[in-house]
Design a protein around this motif. Structure first.
Motif: not given
Length: 117
Positions: A6, A10-11, A13-15, A17-18, A58, A79, A83, A86
């Protein structure tokens, strides 16, 4: 850290978020600046900025003019809620659909899940 699956923003943003979900970043905690992030991961600052901007849109991060980016007070719960939704859509609903196809009752699924404690 980054892969080809990806876009890098985006990676990023995902990092982040994690890190929020795991508690590594707390509410109202300042995150690295886009320049620091870009320097640390050796990426283009514009790419880092795009990832951060997505998180602002977001509601996960907010800006303090002249100071930097911070984790929104409700980011972790937001978040977690996303999650969970999802998880049910992608995992549980798909499992139930497959179970119906192969003749497994919901009672059997519940017994199996409860036995996994």
């Amino acid at each position: 850290m980054f892969d080809d699956r990806s876009p890098i923003y985006l990676q990023i943003a995902d990092k982040i978020k994690e890190d929020i979900l795991s508690g590594a970043l707390g509410e109202d905690e300042q995150v690295m600046s886009t320049n620091q992030y870009a320097s640390f991961y050796r990426i283009n600052p514009a790419t880092a900025a795009k990832g951060f901007q997505q998180l602002v849109e977001e509601g996960v991060l907010y800006k303090r003019r002249g100071i930097g980016m911070f984790v929104s007070p409700d980011a972790r719960e937001k978040l977690r809620t996303e999650r969970r939704e999802r998880f049910f859509e992608e995992v549980v609903d798909a499992m139930i659909a497959e179970a119906r196809v192969i003749g497994i009752s919901l009672d059997e699924i519940v017994r199996r899940v409860e036995g996994a404690k």
